[in-house]
Write a protein that holds these residues in place. Structure first.
Motif, PDB file in Angstrom:
ATOM      1  N   ARG A   1      33.513  18.981  36.099  1.00  0.00           N
ATOM      2  CA  ARG A   1      34.202  20.164  36.613  1.00  0.00           C
ATOM      3  C   ARG A   1      33.246  21.023  37.432  1.00  0.00           C
ATOM      4  O   ARG A   1      32.109  21.234  37.063  1.00  0.00           O
ATOM      5  CB  ARG A   1      34.742  20.973  35.438  1.00  0.00           C
ATOM      6  N   HIS A   2      33.715  21.553  38.535  1.00  0.00           N
ATOM      7  CA  HIS A   2      32.921  22.480  39.332  1.00  0.00           C
ATOM      8  C   HIS A   2      33.773  23.687  39.670  1.00  0.00           C
ATOM      9  O   HIS A   2      35.004  23.616  39.639  1.00  0.00           O
ATOM     10  CB  HIS A   2      32.406  21.784  40.603  1.00  0.00           C
ATOM     11  N   LYS A   3      33.118  24.760  39.983  1.00  0.00           N
ATOM     12  CA  LYS A   3      33.838  25.990  40.311  1.00  0.00           C
ATOM     13  C   LYS A   3      34.518  25.787  41.663  1.00  0.00           C
ATOM     14  O   LYS A   3      33.924  25.289  42.607  1.00  0.00           O
ATOM     15  CB  LYS A   3      32.875  27.168  40.378  1.00  0.00           C
ATOM     16  N   GLN A   4      35.776  26.149  41.734  1.00  0.00           N
ATOM     17  CA  GLN A   4      36.553  25.974  42.951  1.00  0.00           C
ATOM     18  C   GLN A   4      36.958  27.340  43.507  1.00  0.00           C
ATOM     19  O   GLN A   4      37.304  28.244  42.751  1.00  0.00           O
ATOM     20  CB  GLN A   4      37.803  25.152  42.642  1.00  0.00           C
ATOM     21  N   TRP A   5      36.887  27.466  44.810  1.00  0.00           N
ATOM     22  CA  TRP A   5      37.282  28.704  45.489  1.00  0.00           C
ATOM     23  C   TRP A   5      38.535  28.437  46.306  1.00  0.00           C
ATOM     24  O   TRP A   5      38.705  27.356  46.875  1.00  0.00           O
ATOM     25  CB  TRP A   5      36.153  29.203  46.385  1.00  0.00           C
ATOM     26  N   PHE A   6      39.406  29.434  46.364  1.00  0.00           N
ATOM     27  CA  PHE A   6      40.675  29.300  47.074  1.00  0.00           C
ATOM     28  C   PHE A   6      40.739  30.309  48.220  1.00  0.00           C
ATOM     29  O   PHE A   6      40.141  31.384  48.151  1.00  0.00           O
ATOM     30  CB  PHE A   6      41.847  29.550  46.113  1.00  0.00           C
ATOM     31  N   ALA A   7      41.524  29.966  49.222  1.00  0.00           N
ATOM     32  CA  ALA A   7      41.762  30.894  50.330  1.00  0.00           C
ATOM     33  C   ALA A   7      42.675  32.013  49.828  1.00  0.00           C
ATOM     34  O   ALA A   7      43.645  31.748  49.101  1.00  0.00           O
ATOM     35  CB  ALA A   7      42.415  30.165  51.499  1.00  0.00           C
ATOM     36  N   PRO A   8      42.403  33.254  50.210  1.00  0.00           N
ATOM     37  CA  PRO A   8      43.248  34.358  49.766  1.00  0.00           C
ATOM     38  C   PRO A   8      44.729  34.161  50.111  1.00  0.00           C
ATOM     39  O   PRO A   8      45.598  34.548  49.333  1.00  0.00           O
ATOM     40  CB  PRO A   8      42.672  35.566  50.496  1.00  0.00           C
TER      41      PRO A   8
ATOM     42  N   LEU B   1      43.335  40.502  47.197  1.00  0.00           N
ATOM     43  CA  LEU B   1      43.397  39.314  48.043  1.00  0.00           C
ATOM     44  C   LEU B   1      43.537  39.672  49.527  1.00  0.00           C
ATOM     45  O   LEU B   1      43.022  38.962  50.393  1.00  0.00           O
ATOM     46  CB  LEU B   1      44.526  38.394  47.600  1.00  0.00           C
ATOM     47  N   GLY B   2      44.203  40.785  49.805  1.00  0.00           N
ATOM     48  CA  GLY B   2      44.308  41.247  51.191  1.00  0.00           C
ATOM     49  C   GLY B   2      42.938  41.604  51.765  1.00  0.00           C
ATOM     50  O   GLY B   2      42.601  41.226  52.896  1.00  0.00           O
ATOM     51  N   ILE B   3      42.135  42.308  50.980  1.00  0.00           N
ATOM     52  CA  ILE B   3      40.772  42.674  51.416  1.00  0.00           C
ATOM     53  C   ILE B   3      39.901  41.419  51.526  1.00  0.00           C
ATOM     54  O   ILE B   3      39.126  41.256  52.470  1.00  0.00           O
ATOM     55  CB  ILE B   3      40.138  43.702  50.451  1.00  0.00           C
ATOM     56  N   ALA B   4      40.036  40.514  50.561  1.00  0.00           N
ATOM     57  CA  ALA B   4      39.274  39.264  50.611  1.00  0.00           C
ATOM     58  C   ALA B   4      39.610  38.486  51.876  1.00  0.00           C
ATOM     59  O   ALA B   4      38.727  37.941  52.546  1.00  0.00           O
ATOM     60  CB  ALA B   4      39.562  38.420  49.365  1.00  0.00           C
ATOM     61  N   LYS B   5      40.877  38.465  52.223  1.00  0.00           N
ATOM     62  CA  LYS B   5      41.309  37.766  53.439  1.00  0.00           C
ATOM     63  C   LYS B   5      40.668  38.400  54.678  1.00  0.00           C
ATOM     64  O   LYS B   5      40.155  37.695  55.549  1.00  0.00           O
ATOM     65  CB  LYS B   5      42.828  37.798  53.544  1.00  0.00           C
ATOM     66  N   GLU B   6      40.690  39.728  54.740  1.00  0.00           N
ATOM     67  CA  GLU B   6      40.089  40.448  55.878  1.00  0.00           C
ATOM     68  C   GLU B   6      38.614  40.099  56.049  1.00  0.00           C
ATOM     69  O   GLU B   6      38.101  40.075  57.160  1.00  0.00           O
ATOM     70  CB  GLU B   6      40.218  41.958  55.685  1.00  0.00           C
ATOM     71  N   HIS B   7      37.935  39.846  54.935  1.00  0.00           N
ATOM     72  CA  HIS B   7      36.493  39.579  54.961  1.00  0.00           C
ATOM     73  C   HIS B   7      36.158  38.086  54.894  1.00  0.00           C
ATOM     74  O   HIS B   7      34.979  37.722  54.826  1.00  0.00           O
ATOM     75  CB  HIS B   7      35.802  40.326  53.810  1.00  0.00           C
TER      76      HIS B   7
ATOM     77  N   ARG C   1      31.957  36.050  46.986  1.00  0.00           N
ATOM     78  CA  ARG C   1      30.783  36.885  47.225  1.00  0.00           C
ATOM     79  C   ARG C   1      31.225  38.338  47.238  1.00  0.00           C
ATOM     80  O   ARG C   1      32.387  38.634  47.505  1.00  0.00           O
ATOM     81  CB  ARG C   1      30.060  36.494  48.506  1.00  0.00           C
ATOM     82  N   PRO C   2      30.310  39.264  46.919  1.00  0.00           N
ATOM     83  CA  PRO C   2      30.688  40.679  46.888  1.00  0.00           C
ATOM     84  C   PRO C   2      31.047  41.192  48.286  1.00  0.00           C
ATOM     85  O   PRO C   2      30.513  40.727  49.287  1.00  0.00           O
ATOM     86  CB  PRO C   2      29.432  41.393  46.383  1.00  0.00           C
ATOM     87  N   ILE C   3      31.942  42.148  48.309  1.00  0.00           N
ATOM     88  CA  ILE C   3      32.274  42.877  49.525  1.00  0.00           C
ATOM     89  C   ILE C   3      31.718  44.278  49.307  1.00  0.00           C
ATOM     90  O   ILE C   3      32.162  44.984  48.386  1.00  0.00           O
ATOM     91  CB  ILE C   3      33.795  42.916  49.773  1.00  0.00           C
ATOM     92  N   PRO C   4      30.723  44.678  50.098  1.00  0.00           N
ATOM     93  CA  PRO C   4      30.067  45.973  49.882  1.00  0.00           C
ATOM     94  C   PRO C   4      31.067  47.135  49.780  1.00  0.00           C
ATOM     95  O   PRO C   4      31.972  47.270  50.603  1.00  0.00           O
ATOM     96  CB  PRO C   4      29.177  46.131  51.115  1.00  0.00           C
ATOM     97  N   GLY C   5      30.902  47.916  48.708  1.00  0.00           N
ATOM     98  CA  GLY C   5      31.725  49.101  48.493  1.00  0.00           C
ATOM     99  C   GLY C   5      33.133  48.824  47.998  1.00  0.00           C
ATOM    100  O   GLY C   5      33.947  49.733  47.911  1.00  0.00           O
TER     101      GLY C   5
END
Length: 126
Positions: A67-74, A110-116, A4-8
């Protein structure tokens, strides 16, 4: 690509050098015991069909259903990125500076994704 988007926040990563060094990076990941970058690649059945149609390739119906879209942990990606960066510095690979720059960009995203608390997967831009 982020779940999902992270604002800004611009989550784009050039990645061209990583693409050029793909085979070498796969070997280096194996050498370090890290998960190869392409193991993080994921695409939805719709995206796969669109890509195939755009390139004149016919995809069987059951191939897209399974097949389905898969998401991973940062954190998973960070382990690979950091391992690749360390081993890449000791190897003589082509375009090393650009590969390291792409890995640094990935680590930042990935660092920012992890924070959020946002999942991610590798997407390839053709």
């Amino acid at each position: 690509m982020l779940e999902r988007p992270i604002p800004g926040f611009d989550h784009s990563v050039n990645g061209k050098a990583l693409g050029r060094a793909g085979k070498v990076l796969e070997v280096l990941a194996e050498k370090t015991g890290a998960k190869p970058l392409m193991d993080f690649f994921s695409v939805s059945p719709e995206e796969l069909s669109e890509f195939a149609a755009g390139h004149g390739v016919e995809v069987e119906q059951n191939a897209t259903r399974s097949r389905h879209k898969q998401w991973f942990a940062p954190d998973e990606g960070l382990v690979t990125i950091r391992a690749l960066r360390e081993v890449a510095r000791t190897e003589r690979i082509e375009y090393l500076d650009k590969v390291l720059a792409d890995l640094d960009e990935f680590e930042r995203v990935l660092g920012i994704a992890k924070e959020h608390g946002v999942g991610w997967h590798l997407a390839v831009d053709y």
